[in-house]
Design a protein around this motif. Sequence first.
Motif, PDB file in Angstrom:
ATOM      1  N   ALA A   8       0.816  -1.220   0.000  1.00  0.00           N
ATOM      2  CA  ALA A   8       0.000   0.000   0.000  1.00  0.00           C
ATOM      3  C   ALA A   8       0.849   1.269   0.000  1.00  0.00           C
ATOM      4  N   SER A   9       2.116   1.153   0.390  1.00  0.00           N
ATOM      5  CA  SER A   9       2.942   2.370   0.372  1.00  0.00           C
ATOM      6  C   SER A   9       3.389   2.738  -1.050  1.00  0.00           C
ATOM      7  N   CYS A  10       3.084   1.910  -2.027  1.00  0.00           N
ATOM      8  CA  CYS A  10       3.382   2.271  -3.432  1.00  0.00           C
ATOM      9  C   CYS A  10       2.214   3.103  -3.943  1.00  0.00           C
ATOM     10  N   LYS A  11       2.418   4.416  -3.976  1.00  0.00           N
ATOM     11  CA  LYS A  11       1.308   5.326  -4.298  1.00  0.00           C
ATOM     12  C   LYS A  11       1.156   5.516  -5.801  1.00  0.00           C
ATOM     13  N   LEU A  12      -0.068   5.891  -6.162  1.00  0.00           N
ATOM     14  CA  LEU A  12      -0.353   6.172  -7.574  1.00  0.00           C
ATOM     15  C   LEU A  12      -0.528   7.668  -7.774  1.00  0.00           C
ATOM     16  N   PHE A  13      -0.296   8.110  -8.974  1.00  0.00           N
ATOM     17  CA  PHE A  13      -0.770   9.444  -9.350  1.00  0.00           C
ATOM     18  C   PHE A  13      -2.290   9.328  -9.388  1.00  0.00           C
ATOM     19  N   PHE A  14      -3.008  10.297  -8.885  1.00  0.00           N
ATOM     20  CA  PHE A  14      -4.462  10.345  -8.973  1.00  0.00           C
ATOM     21  C   PHE A  14      -5.109   9.121  -8.308  1.00  0.00           C
ATOM     22  N   LYS A  15      -5.064   9.110  -6.990  1.00  0.00           N
ATOM     23  CA  LYS A  15      -5.515   7.944  -6.232  1.00  0.00           C
ATOM     24  C   LYS A  15      -6.965   7.523  -6.535  1.00  0.00           C
ATOM     25  N   SER A  16      -7.872   8.519  -6.607  1.00  0.00           N
ATOM     26  CA  SER A  16      -9.273   8.146  -6.751  1.00  0.00           C
ATOM     27  C   SER A  16      -9.668   7.790  -8.170  1.00  0.00           C
ATOM     28  N   ASP A  17      -8.951   8.307  -9.110  1.00  0.00           N
ATOM     29  CA  ASP A  17      -9.316   8.020 -10.498  1.00  0.00           C
ATOM     30  C   ASP A  17      -8.012   7.803 -11.274  1.00  0.00           C
ATOM     31  N   GLU A 431     -12.252  26.993  -0.372  1.00  0.00           N
ATOM     32  CA  GLU A 431     -12.444  25.819   0.502  1.00  0.00           C
ATOM     33  C   GLU A 431     -13.206  24.706  -0.202  1.00  0.00           C
ATOM     34  N   HIS A 432     -14.010  25.066  -1.220  1.00  0.00           N
ATOM     35  CA  HIS A 432     -14.694  24.016  -1.979  1.00  0.00           C
ATOM     36  C   HIS A 432     -13.668  23.235  -2.777  1.00  0.00           C
ATOM     37  N   ILE A 433     -12.721  23.957  -3.312  1.00  0.00           N
ATOM     38  CA  ILE A 433     -11.654  23.291  -4.051  1.00  0.00           C
ATOM     39  C   ILE A 433     -10.911  22.369  -3.103  1.00  0.00           C
ATOM     40  N   GLN A 434     -10.661  22.900  -1.917  1.00  0.00           N
ATOM     41  CA  GLN A 434      -9.878  22.122  -0.967  1.00  0.00           C
ATOM     42  C   GLN A 434     -10.572  20.800  -0.636  1.00  0.00           C
ATOM     43  N   SER A 435     -11.898  20.846  -0.377  1.00  0.00           N
ATOM     44  CA  SER A 435     -12.542  19.595  -0.002  1.00  0.00           C
ATOM     45  C   SER A 435     -12.640  18.659  -1.191  1.00  0.00           C
ATOM     46  N   ALA A 436     -12.812  19.226  -2.403  1.00  0.00           N
ATOM     47  CA  ALA A 436     -12.871  18.381  -3.599  1.00  0.00           C
ATOM     48  C   ALA A 436     -11.556  17.644  -3.775  1.00  0.00           C
ATOM     49  N   VAL A 437     -10.505  18.384  -3.629  1.00  0.00           N
ATOM     50  CA  VAL A 437      -9.187  17.788  -3.828  1.00  0.00           C
ATOM     51  C   VAL A 437      -8.910  16.756  -2.746  1.00  0.00           C
ATOM     52  N   HIS A 438      -9.332  17.089  -1.542  1.00  0.00           N
ATOM     53  CA  HIS A 438      -9.118  16.178  -0.420  1.00  0.00           C
ATOM     54  C   HIS A 438      -9.744  14.818  -0.732  1.00  0.00           C
ATOM     55  N   ALA A 439     -10.969  14.876  -1.253  1.00  0.00           N
ATOM     56  CA  ALA A 439     -11.657  13.630  -1.593  1.00  0.00           C
ATOM     57  C   ALA A 439     -10.904  12.879  -2.678  1.00  0.00           C
ATOM     58  N   LEU A 440     -10.492  13.615  -3.676  1.00  0.00           N
ATOM     59  CA  LEU A 440      -9.818  12.972  -4.804  1.00  0.00           C
ATOM     60  C   LEU A 440      -8.476  12.376  -4.434  1.00  0.00           C
ATOM     61  N   ASN A 445      -5.326   9.965   4.288  1.00  0.00           N
ATOM     62  CA  ASN A 445      -4.204   9.076   3.976  1.00  0.00           C
ATOM     63  C   ASN A 445      -3.585   9.366   2.622  1.00  0.00           C
ATOM     64  N   GLY A 446      -4.115  10.369   1.926  1.00  0.00           N
ATOM     65  CA  GLY A 446      -3.582  10.712   0.617  1.00  0.00           C
ATOM     66  C   GLY A 446      -2.176  11.271   0.727  1.00  0.00           C
ATOM     67  N   PRO A 447      -1.535  11.460  -0.428  1.00  0.00           N
ATOM     68  CA  PRO A 447      -0.143  11.869  -0.407  1.00  0.00           C
ATOM     69  C   PRO A 447       0.100  13.333  -0.044  1.00  0.00           C
ATOM     70  N   SER A 462     -15.632  11.384  -6.232  1.00  0.00           N
ATOM     71  CA  SER A 462     -14.276  11.442  -6.782  1.00  0.00           C
ATOM     72  C   SER A 462     -14.199  11.040  -8.238  1.00  0.00           C
ATOM     73  N   SER A 463     -15.182  10.328  -8.765  1.00  0.00           N
ATOM     74  CA  SER A 463     -15.072   9.938 -10.166  1.00  0.00           C
ATOM     75  C   SER A 463     -15.557  11.044 -11.095  1.00  0.00           C
ATOM     76  N   LYS A 464     -16.127  12.092 -10.526  1.00  0.00           N
ATOM     77  CA  LYS A 464     -16.647  13.186 -11.349  1.00  0.00           C
ATOM     78  C   LYS A 464     -15.673  14.363 -11.346  1.00  0.00           C
ATOM     79  N   PRO A 465     -15.700  15.162 -12.414  1.00  0.00           N
ATOM     80  CA  PRO A 465     -14.815  16.329 -12.439  1.00  0.00           C
ATOM     81  C   PRO A 465     -15.123  17.272 -11.292  1.00  0.00           C
ATOM     82  N   PRO A 466     -14.161  17.647 -10.455  1.00  0.00           N
ATOM     83  CA  PRO A 466     -14.465  18.491  -9.309  1.00  0.00           C
ATOM     84  C   PRO A 466     -14.962  19.878  -9.677  1.00  0.00           C
TER      85      PRO A 466
END
Length: 473
Positions: A8-17, A431-440, A445-447, A462-466
């Motif tokens: 699990a420590s091998c992270k991906l670019f764009f975790k949610s999508d 702050e809306h951007i912030q929460s959107a990004v947080h989810a994505l 635990n995100g990077p 997260s699968s939709k465009p923020p």
Amino acid sequence: MRERHIGASCKLFFKSDPLKIVRASKQYMYDEAGNEYLDCINNVCHVGHCHPAVVKAGWEQAQVLNTNSRFLHDNIVLLAQKLSSLFPSKLQVCYFTNSGSEANDLAIRLARIHTKHNDTIVIDHAYHGHTWEVLGLSPYKHKSRDDLPDWCHIVENPDAYRGKYTSDEHADLGTKYADEVAAKIAEIQASGRSVAAFFAESIQSCAGQVFLPEGYLRQVYKHVRAAGGICVADEVQCGFGRVGSPHWWAFQLQGEDIIPDIVTIGKPMGNGHPVAAVITTAEIAESFNKSGVEYFNTYGGNPVSCAVALSVIKVLEDEKLREHAKEVGEYMLEKLKEMSNRHSLIGDVRGIGLFVGIELVKDRVTKEPASAIAQHVIFRMKESRILLSADGPHRNVLKLKPPMCFSKANVDSVFALLNTVLTEVREVKAEHIQSAVHALMGGANGPIRGELRQTESCRINSSKPPAKKLRKI
Ligand code: PMP
């Protein structure tokens, strides 16, 4: 399968999508649905993804022989000779490895053996690799300075924009930041310890695309050598002509008289094939030899890797890619400066050749980092199939370090979209951007650290465009 079988420590670019890339060519990557992405961040596939000449060189050699370097073979010496010809003449001995981390690990070993000293000095927020020893040299990967080993000493990042001394307020930054190194050396010596090496990337990449101020290395090298230490230039990211002609190496930006004792190279060297190296002086190599411990690396310097690396250098020369990097880099910087007049979110732009940083801030006076916005920009760009990343201690510096064949037309597409996204960002609540990004990014635990971690809400699917989900104010 990935979650089950890959740590699990091998992270991906764009975790949610995340992207599943199945092929690539030149500066373009293609996902499983055949969508094309413009790759602005791949500094490994240096002369273009899957360059036919490089692929052919590896394929042809693989059909004939691949083995370890305990047999005589032309490729290893031809590569060593070619590499030496690209460096100042003092740097003429090569050791081959398979990764930048291995190269830096070996550099620590050479430094300790040659100087008979132990400690190292590194620049804050630097990253030099993943092996246990070089992780100790990489403040970037540690949550706290206390996690670093006692032999690693950190000096200020000589960042002219947001460092301890800035070009707005101070003159002669090279001397000011070099004096910090001199003070650190005095502190190390006063505690009864000794300096084996000063390690620095010739342009700080993970630390935020930071350029060393004029005169910095000249003075630092003097201080380090006076203390009996040696100077290591990590060119794993910024080497092989990325900074544009006439240079091959970024340390040359500090002056032709600047000659490190060891240079480490990797990433672009194999265009995606794992090959890296340490280049050093005959004296340091002799000390290493006298230590009596053999250097054997099963894969380092194998005939296929050397054929690939020779081919990469040939393509750089044949296609005049250093000259191209200079021309496209100058065009990119000019466009960026124009764009920064239109967007106050852009606090600073810096770059040379195809190594560029765009620092986003919420306020140009306070320089408060726009970390969440930077992540949002990256996601919006990805939706439009342009791949960018952000780095620096606040993850607010957009990085561009594309394959060397990146064109002026590519610059135009990136900046047209960036202009749209930055305009859009002005119209939505941060702050809306912030929460959107947080989810994505996968929540706490995100990077992303710091600012994003503190946000609790996850309102965006997260699968939709923020951006389309954000409420305009
Ligand atoms: N040095 C620098 C400056 C790097 O950026 C990296 C990789 N990001 C390394 C060393 C380590 O290289 P590798 O991942 O090939 O081990």
